[in-house]
Scaffold this motif. Structure first.
Motif, PDB file in Angstrom:
ATOM      1  N   GLY A   1       7.388  13.763  -8.938  1.00 54.88           N
ATOM      2  CA  GLY A   1       6.819  14.023  -7.616  1.00 54.88           C
ATOM      3  C   GLY A   1       6.552  12.729  -6.863  1.00 54.88           C
ATOM      4  N   PHE A   2       6.116  11.718  -7.600  1.00 61.29           N
ATOM      5  CA  PHE A   2       5.903  10.399  -7.001  1.00 61.29           C
ATOM      6  C   PHE A   2       7.231   9.880  -6.463  1.00 61.29           C
ATOM      7  N   SER A   3       8.279   9.988  -7.320  1.00 63.66           N
ATOM      8  CA  SER A   3       9.615   9.531  -6.905  1.00 63.66           C
ATOM      9  C   SER A   3      10.097  10.298  -5.681  1.00 63.66           C
ATOM     10  N   GLU A   4       9.914  11.612  -5.705  1.00 63.38           N
ATOM     11  CA  GLU A   4      10.368  12.450  -4.579  1.00 63.38           C
ATOM     12  C   GLU A   4       9.640  12.080  -3.297  1.00 63.38           C
TER      13      GLU A   4
ATOM     14  N   SER B   1       5.295   0.767  -1.008  1.00 65.18           N
ATOM     15  CA  SER B   1       5.293   0.930  -2.472  1.00 65.18           C
ATOM     16  C   SER B   1       5.850  -0.282  -3.198  1.00 65.18           C
ATOM     17  N   SER B   2       6.599  -1.134  -2.490  1.00 64.04           N
ATOM     18  CA  SER B   2       7.174  -2.330  -3.119  1.00 64.04           C
ATOM     19  C   SER B   2       6.362  -3.594  -2.885  1.00 64.04           C
TER      20      SER B   2
ATOM     21  N   VAL C   1       8.714  -2.544  10.102  1.00 66.84           N
ATOM     22  CA  VAL C   1       8.405  -1.114  10.185  1.00 66.84           C
ATOM     23  C   VAL C   1       7.946  -0.653   8.798  1.00 66.84           C
ATOM     24  N   LEU C   2       6.697  -0.193   8.711  1.00 64.48           N
ATOM     25  CA  LEU C   2       6.149   0.299   7.441  1.00 64.48           C
ATOM     26  C   LEU C   2       5.778   1.766   7.611  1.00 64.48           C
ATOM     27  N   TYR C   3       5.291   2.378   6.556  1.00 65.14           N
ATOM     28  CA  TYR C   3       4.988   3.813   6.639  1.00 65.14           C
ATOM     29  C   TYR C   3       3.996   4.223   5.554  1.00 65.14           C
ATOM     30  N   GLY C   4       3.396   5.371   5.743  1.00 60.63           N
ATOM     31  CA  GLY C   4       2.556   5.940   4.698  1.00 60.63           C
ATOM     32  C   GLY C   4       3.444   6.191   3.489  1.00 60.63           C
ATOM     33  N   ASP C   5       2.934   5.936   2.290  1.00 67.51           N
ATOM     34  CA  ASP C   5       3.830   5.937   1.126  1.00 67.51           C
ATOM     35  C   ASP C   5       3.062   6.324  -0.144  1.00 67.51           C
ATOM     36  N   ALA C   6       3.824   6.649  -1.179  1.00 63.61           N
ATOM     37  CA  ALA C   6       3.257   6.806  -2.521  1.00 63.61           C
ATOM     38  C   ALA C   6       3.219   5.399  -3.119  1.00 63.61           C
ATOM     39  N   VAL C   7       2.046   4.974  -3.591  1.00 60.43           N
ATOM     40  CA  VAL C   7       1.907   3.585  -4.071  1.00 60.43           C
ATOM     41  C   VAL C   7       1.202   3.529  -5.432  1.00 60.43           C
ATOM     42  N   LEU C   8       1.347   2.408  -6.101  1.00 59.25           N
ATOM     43  CA  LEU C   8       0.660   2.195  -7.372  1.00 59.25           C
ATOM     44  C   LEU C   8      -0.809   1.874  -7.119  1.00 59.25           C
ATOM     45  N   ASP C   9      -1.656   2.274  -8.071  1.00 58.10           N
ATOM     46  CA  ASP C   9      -3.095   2.062  -7.930  1.00 58.10           C
ATOM     47  C   ASP C   9      -3.662   1.566  -9.268  1.00 58.10           C
TER      48      ASP C   9
ATOM     49  N   GLY D   1      -3.572   4.897 -11.304  1.00 56.48           N
ATOM     50  CA  GLY D   1      -2.166   4.950 -11.725  1.00 56.48           C
ATOM     51  C   GLY D   1      -1.268   4.884 -10.507  1.00 56.48           C
ATOM     52  N   PHE D   2      -1.398   5.921  -9.678  1.00 60.58           N
ATOM     53  CA  PHE D   2      -0.775   5.894  -8.358  1.00 60.58           C
ATOM     54  C   PHE D   2      -1.601   6.745  -7.411  1.00 60.58           C
ATOM     55  N   THR D   3      -1.290   6.659  -6.146  1.00 60.05           N
ATOM     56  CA  THR D   3      -1.990   7.476  -5.144  1.00 60.05           C
ATOM     57  C   THR D   3      -1.148   7.523  -3.872  1.00 60.05           C
ATOM     58  N   ILE D   4      -1.732   8.094  -2.825  1.00 63.54           N
ATOM     59  CA  ILE D   4      -1.060   8.126  -1.522  1.00 63.54           C
ATOM     60  C   ILE D   4      -1.791   7.183  -0.574  1.00 63.54           C
TER      61      ILE D   4
END
Ligand code: ADP
Length: 267
Positions: A77-80, A109-110, A138-146, A150-153
């Motif tokens: 789901g994170f990948s998607e 995310s990077s 240009v950036l955007y809302g993303d799934a990121v590491l936390d 672990g990860f979050t939005i």
């Protein structure tokens, strides 16, 4: 490296460039129009952030990503979620580049990691160097590491406030699908009033007054925006909230021309 001069951080809401009632429903005509408006301004020192709308949010919600990593099945789901955001970003980039804008996509995310949902580490050297060379990141809302979850939005709204502060931007322009900030949600309350000028104090009062964000939006509607904007406004950054679905509103806001909407200043 010298500090880049950043005039404006522009947020284009997911509600503007996608149909939030659908899934993966991009409004390509709107994306094209906004790209053209951005190009027309010939803006220098502009950073763009866009939201997720019907790309990021349904996926993030389905897999409960904002609350963090709890089970293996969330990883796909994170990948998607990240992937569909790159697709939406690709549509935005497509429009900007074909309108001749020297835009460059930077994936949050990077280059950043959050701690309990708040931006902690941001590798800003490429971003600053791009700006110094006259590119438009240009950036955007993303799934990121936390570090804790672990990860979050990460919301585009947290990102604009963070970037504007970090880059000492003069102002933030927020493009949404309503005419500005109201005293209640204009989509559900027919009697809501548009608030044309707000001070930091007004903003804080409004934050406590406003209701809950809509269910499909994992990062928080207008209440989330206001909460994120407070620290930037505290630093003296001016904010303008305009209806980006109306032709030339983003253009006029970027040019600093008079435009209907909400202006937020410290005092
Ligand atoms: P975006 O996806 O464009 O970032 P959101 O959907 O997160 O935007 O937030 C904008 C929405 O917030 C508006 O469409 C509106 O329905 C809702 N909203 C809730 N409260 C308010 C308010 N007080 N003033 C303006 N909009 C509000």
């Amino acid at each position: 490296m010298s500090e880049p001069r950043v005039d404006t951080v522009l947020k284009i809401g997911g509600s503007v460039i996608t149909d939030k009632n659908g899934e993966l429903a991009a409004k390509t005509n709107e994306i094209d129009r906004i790209a053209e408006e951005i190009q027309k301004t010939k803006a220098q020192g502009l950073v763009i952030v866009h939201g997720g709308g019907s790309f990021g949010h349904p996926y993030a919600q389905r897999y409960g990503l904002k609350e963090g990593f709890k089970q293996e099945s969330q990883k796909v789901g994170f990948s998607e979620t990240h992937h569909v955001m790159t697709v939406l970003n690709g549509l935005m980039m497509d429009a900007l580049v074909w309108h001749g804008v020297q835009a460059i996509s930077i994936a949050p995310s990077s280059c950043l990691i959050t701690e309990n949902g708040r931006i902690k580490d941001f590798v800003d050297a490429p971003l600053k160097r791009y700006l110094n060379m006259g590119f438009m990141p240009v950036l955007y809302g993303d799934a990121v590491l936390d570090t804790k979850l672990g990860f979050t939005i990460l919301s585009g709204d947290q990102l604009i406030s963070y970037l504007a502060s970090k880059l000492h931007a003069e102002r933030i322009v927020v493009g949404v699908d309503v005419d500005g900030v109201y005293d209640s949600d204009p989509k559900t309350d027919g009697n809501s009033r548009l608030l044309k000028n707000l001070t930091l104090q007004d903003l804080k009062k409004l934050r406590t007054k406003l209701g809950k964000p809509t269910l499909s939006d994992v990062t928080g509607g207008m209440l989330g925006k206001i909460t994120e904007l407070v620290p930037a406004v505290e630093q003296g950054i001016h904010v303008t909230v305009v209806n980006a679905t109306k032709p030339n509103y983003v253009y006029r806001a970027l040019k600093g021309d008079p435009v209907e909407g909400t202006t937020i200043r410290k005092e």
